[in-house]
Design an enzyme around this catalytic site. Structure first.
Site, PDB file in Angstrom:
ATOM      1  N   HIS A 207     -63.900 -34.762   7.875  1.00  0.00           N
ATOM      2  CA  HIS A 207     -62.518 -34.857   7.389  1.00  0.00           C
ATOM      3  C   HIS A 207     -61.717 -33.703   7.999  1.00  0.00           C
ATOM      4  O   HIS A 207     -62.250 -32.609   8.191  1.00  0.00           O
ATOM      5  CB  HIS A 207     -62.449 -34.665   5.860  1.00  0.00           C
ATOM      6  CG  HIS A 207     -62.725 -35.874   5.036  1.00  0.00           C
ATOM      7  ND1 HIS A 207     -63.432 -35.806   3.854  1.00  0.00           N
ATOM      8  CD2 HIS A 207     -62.369 -37.179   5.187  1.00  0.00           C
ATOM      9  CE1 HIS A 207     -63.510 -37.009   3.321  1.00  0.00           C
ATOM     10  NE2 HIS A 207     -62.884 -37.866   4.109  1.00  0.00           N
TER      11      HIS A 207
ATOM     12  N   CYS B 125     -61.296 -29.985  -0.950  1.00  0.00           N
ATOM     13  CA  CYS B 125     -61.753 -31.346  -1.273  1.00  0.00           C
ATOM     14  C   CYS B 125     -61.533 -31.658  -2.748  1.00  0.00           C
ATOM     15  O   CYS B 125     -61.289 -32.811  -3.108  1.00  0.00           O
ATOM     16  CB  CYS B 125     -63.243 -31.518  -0.980  1.00  0.00           C
ATOM     17  SG  CYS B 125     -63.700 -31.264   0.728  1.00  0.00           S
TER      18      CYS B 125
END
Ligand code: ARG
Length: 279
Positions: A179, A273
């Site tokens: 990511h 996150c």
């Protein structure tokens, strides 16, 4: 080596601004499948410790003047704690995620229902594969968006149209850094830190051109997901393992605040996150 621009100018005055964050309680956090190289279903997760670490992060945000909305976790969705992946919110518009892997697919509708109950003037469910702020990072007047492992290039176009904000596409090449928020963080107004080797060569060139004053992180910091931090413009909430990055941000006027989320590293996640920002 972390490179910090050497200058005779006095260090800039950084100012914090109050933020709104969305976090999801890790009541069902676990690692029982593997969808990234960090996840080993054989390695035990200490959920009580995870909850303590998560509460410490939430308290750190709140004690620095930030507002945190908490989404309840859902049984069977161990990665739902990673609220950054739930979607993207800017002003009165929100788009809820569409996940790459079947294991996380139900998180999209779960978050969508929560966003819906909060009432945004405009709310859409992504049509294209879109892992929210994990891959879409708002920097000033544009989004930086990643593809290669999760979110698709079509999702970049969808977000650009939906929000009317230009999207710059970047290609990720290292599976450990699946990511964008694992290798790039926004520190302040148009100021970022990132780890160039995680990007394909043309994307590195784009970043170097757009952000000549960026902090370039070390490999040692990248491999502990040290770039997965959150900044309010002054305070930088960071993994205590990211020691080079803490020194580098301090040298240019930020205030690093260590918060240990080691249990979540077992799922390939960190501070950012666990945090969705309502821009
Ligand atoms: N286990 C999760 C996954 O692989 C971790 C997600 C981390 N989230 C993030 N924004 N980088 O999808």
């Amino acid at each position: 080596m972390t490179s910090v621009a050497i200058s005779t100018e006095p260090v800039a005055t950084r100012r914090p601004s109050p933020r709104r964050f969305v976090m999801c309680r890790p009541d069902y956090f676990d690692v029982f499948y593997s969808i990234n190289p960090w996840m080993d279903p054989e390695a035990p997760v200490d959920r009580d410790r995870a909850i303590d670490q998560w509460e410490t992060l939430r308290t750190a945000f709140e004690s620095h003047g930030h507002h945190v909305d908490v989404v309840p976790g859902e049984p069977g969705l161990p990665d739902m704690v990673f609220a950054a992946n739930s979607g993207v919110i800017v002003g009165d518009r929100a788009i809820s995620a569409r996940f790459t892997h079947a294991e996380r697919a139900d998180e999209g509708p779960a978050y969508h229902r929560w966003f819906d109950a909060r009432g945004f003037a405009k709310l859409a469910a992504a049509q294209e594969v879109n892992e929210g702020e994990g891959d879409f990072v708002l920097v000033g007047e544009r989004f930086l968006a990643a593809t290669g492992f999760r979110s698709s290039p079509a999702a970049h176009r969808e977000v650009e149209e939906y929000f009317g904000i230009p999207v710059v596409t970047l290609d990720l090449v290292d599976p450990r850094f699946y990511h964008l928020d694992t290798v790039l963080m926004v520190l302040g107004d148009g100021h970022i830190a990132y780890y160039p080797p995680a990007f394909a060569e043309p994307s590195r060139a784009v970043l170097a051109e757009l952000f000549p004053d960026a902090i370039v992180a070390t490999e040692a910091d990248a491999v502990v997901l040290g770039l997965n931090g959150v900044s309010d413009g002054y305070n930088v909430f960071l993994s205590p393992r990211a020691t080079d990055l803490a020194a580098a941000v301090k040298a240019v006027g930020y205030n690093p605040i260590p918060v240990d989320l080691s249990e979540f590293l077992k799922a390939g996640g960190g501070i950012k996150c666990c945090t969705l920002e309502v821009h």
